[in-house]
Design an enzyme around this catalytic site. Structure first.
Site, PDB file in Angstrom:
ATOM      1  N   LYS A  11       0.826  -1.213   0.000  1.00  0.00           N
ATOM      2  CA  LYS A  11       0.000   0.000   0.000  1.00  0.00           C
ATOM      3  C   LYS A  11       0.865   1.271   0.000  1.00  0.00           C
ATOM      4  O   LYS A  11       2.084   1.197   0.246  1.00  0.00           O
ATOM      5  CB  LYS A  11      -0.932  -0.044   1.218  1.00  0.00           C
ATOM      6  N   TYR A  51     -12.304  -2.277  -3.641  1.00  0.00           N
ATOM      7  CA  TYR A  51     -12.813  -2.447  -2.278  1.00  0.00           C
ATOM      8  C   TYR A  51     -14.348  -2.381  -2.223  1.00  0.00           C
ATOM      9  O   TYR A  51     -14.904  -2.068  -1.167  1.00  0.00           O
ATOM     10  CB  TYR A  51     -12.201  -1.375  -1.356  1.00  0.00           C
ATOM     11  N   ASN A 114      -2.094   0.179   6.818  1.00  0.00           N
ATOM     12  CA  ASN A 114      -1.507  -1.057   7.342  1.00  0.00           C
ATOM     13  C   ASN A 114      -0.646  -1.824   6.338  1.00  0.00           C
ATOM     14  O   ASN A 114      -0.578  -3.039   6.363  1.00  0.00           O
ATOM     15  CB  ASN A 114      -2.594  -1.937   7.965  1.00  0.00           C
ATOM     16  N   HIS A 117      -2.031  -5.503   1.502  1.00  0.00           N
ATOM     17  CA  HIS A 117      -3.308  -6.207   1.304  1.00  0.00           C
ATOM     18  C   HIS A 117      -2.985  -7.620   0.845  1.00  0.00           C
ATOM     19  O   HIS A 117      -2.015  -7.831   0.115  1.00  0.00           O
ATOM     20  CB  HIS A 117      -4.144  -5.515   0.217  1.00  0.00           C
ATOM     21  N   GLU A 128      -9.592 -10.844  -7.539  1.00  0.00           N
ATOM     22  CA  GLU A 128      -8.617  -9.749  -7.389  1.00  0.00           C
ATOM     23  C   GLU A 128      -7.495  -9.848  -8.424  1.00  0.00           C
ATOM     24  O   GLU A 128      -7.011  -8.813  -8.919  1.00  0.00           O
ATOM     25  CB  GLU A 128      -8.065  -9.752  -5.965  1.00  0.00           C
TER      26      GLU A 128
HETATM   27  N1  UDP Z   1      -9.746  -0.851   7.359  1.00  0.00           N
HETATM   28  C1  UDP Z   1      -9.787   0.415   7.906  1.00  0.00           C
HETATM   29  N2  UDP Z   1     -10.388   0.587   9.115  1.00  0.00           N
HETATM   30  C2  UDP Z   1     -10.961  -0.433   9.802  1.00  0.00           C
HETATM   31  C3  UDP Z   1     -10.921  -1.734   9.234  1.00  0.00           C
HETATM   32  C4  UDP Z   1     -10.303  -1.904   8.002  1.00  0.00           C
HETATM   33  O1  UDP Z   1      -9.262   1.351   7.317  1.00  0.00           O
HETATM   34  O2  UDP Z   1     -11.484  -0.210  10.902  1.00  0.00           O
HETATM   35  C5  UDP Z   1      -9.093  -1.025   6.059  1.00  0.00           C
HETATM   36  C6  UDP Z   1      -7.679  -1.584   6.221  1.00  0.00           C
HETATM   37  O3  UDP Z   1      -6.854  -0.945   5.277  1.00  0.00           O
HETATM   38  C7  UDP Z   1      -7.870  -3.047   5.878  1.00  0.00           C
HETATM   39  C8  UDP Z   1      -8.944  -2.957   4.795  1.00  0.00           C
HETATM   40  O4  UDP Z   1      -9.814  -1.937   5.250  1.00  0.00           O
HETATM   41  O5  UDP Z   1      -6.664  -3.632   5.455  1.00  0.00           O
HETATM   42  C9  UDP Z   1      -9.733  -4.218   4.559  1.00  0.00           C
HETATM   43  O6  UDP Z   1     -10.233  -4.693   5.791  1.00  0.00           O
HETATM   44  P1  UDP Z   1     -10.227  -6.243   6.125  1.00  0.00           P
HETATM   45  O7  UDP Z   1     -11.047  -6.410   7.376  1.00  0.00           O
HETATM   46  O8  UDP Z   1     -10.631  -7.013   4.921  1.00  0.00           O
HETATM   47  O9  UDP Z   1      -8.700  -6.540   6.544  1.00  0.00           O
HETATM   48  P2  UDP Z   1      -7.478  -7.244   5.788  1.00  0.00           P
HETATM   49  O10 UDP Z   1      -8.028  -8.382   4.988  1.00  0.00           O
HETATM   50  O11 UDP Z   1      -6.801  -6.207   4.948  1.00  0.00           O
HETATM   51  O12 UDP Z   1      -6.568  -7.705   6.916  1.00  0.00           O
END
Ligand code: UDP
Length: 143
Positions: A11, A51, A114, A117, A128
């Site tokens: 990211k 997304y 974070n 992805h 994807e």
């Molecule tokens: N995210 C966010 N705030 C939150 C939860 C998720 O900004 O409270 C974002 C974060 O970048 C995350 C993405 O949404 O990586 C997708 O969320 P998911 O729960 O699918 O987590 P991942 O699969 O990326 O661990």
């Protein structure tokens, strides 16, 4: 265990920290092969489409803003159990909960920014991969 393919996205925060090489090394040391890769500055429409499953979530607009704030590095990883292996290397969504030594523990600042992805299931991985790559752009070693 089956040979799988999965999408990884480094990211904008991690690209900005110049740690693409560190993250690629982790993939390679875990036995994952990079079989396609492209750097891209996502448009708003591309980030929203990617997304779309999160469209109703309260963080959606901030997530799209973040994902379009700078270039991302997108790769297809291939290997035994690649989907789970990549998720293991990434660590928990919230870096505060991520195990020591994971990408998010080492490089992420917050749950919003974070670092990486990774696809979370074979079905998601297929969607994807097709979102960013045509089949002629994939170079599977198993071919
Ligand atoms: N995210 C966010 N705030 C939150 C939860 C998720 O900004 O409270 C974002 C974060 O970048 C995350 C993405 O949404 O990586 C997708 O969320 P998911 O729960 O699918 O987590 P991942 O699969 O990326 O661990």
């Amino acid at each position: 265990m089956a040979v799988e393919q999965t999408i990884s996205i480094i990211k904008p925060d991690a690209v900005g920290k110049n740690v693409i090489g560190d993250i690629y090394t982790r993939f390679e040391q875990a036995g994952l092969r990079i079989v396609a890769a492209k750097m891209k500055h996502l448009s708003q429409a591309e980030a929203e489409g990617f997304y779309a499953v999160h469209a109703e979530r309260p963080f959606f607009n901030d997530l799209v803003d973040f994902m379009t704030s700078g270039p991302v590095m997108i790769q297809v990883l291939e290997g035994e159990n690649a989907i789970a292996k990549n998720r293991e290397l990434m660590g928990a969504t919230n870096p505060k909960d991520a195990d020591a030594g994971t990408i998010r523990a080492d490089h992420a600042e917050s749950i919003d920014e974070n670092a990486v992805h990774g696809s979370d299931s074979p079905e998601t991985a297929a969607v994807e991969i097709a979102y960013f790559f045509s089949t002629t752009e994939l170079c599977p070693r198993t071919r």
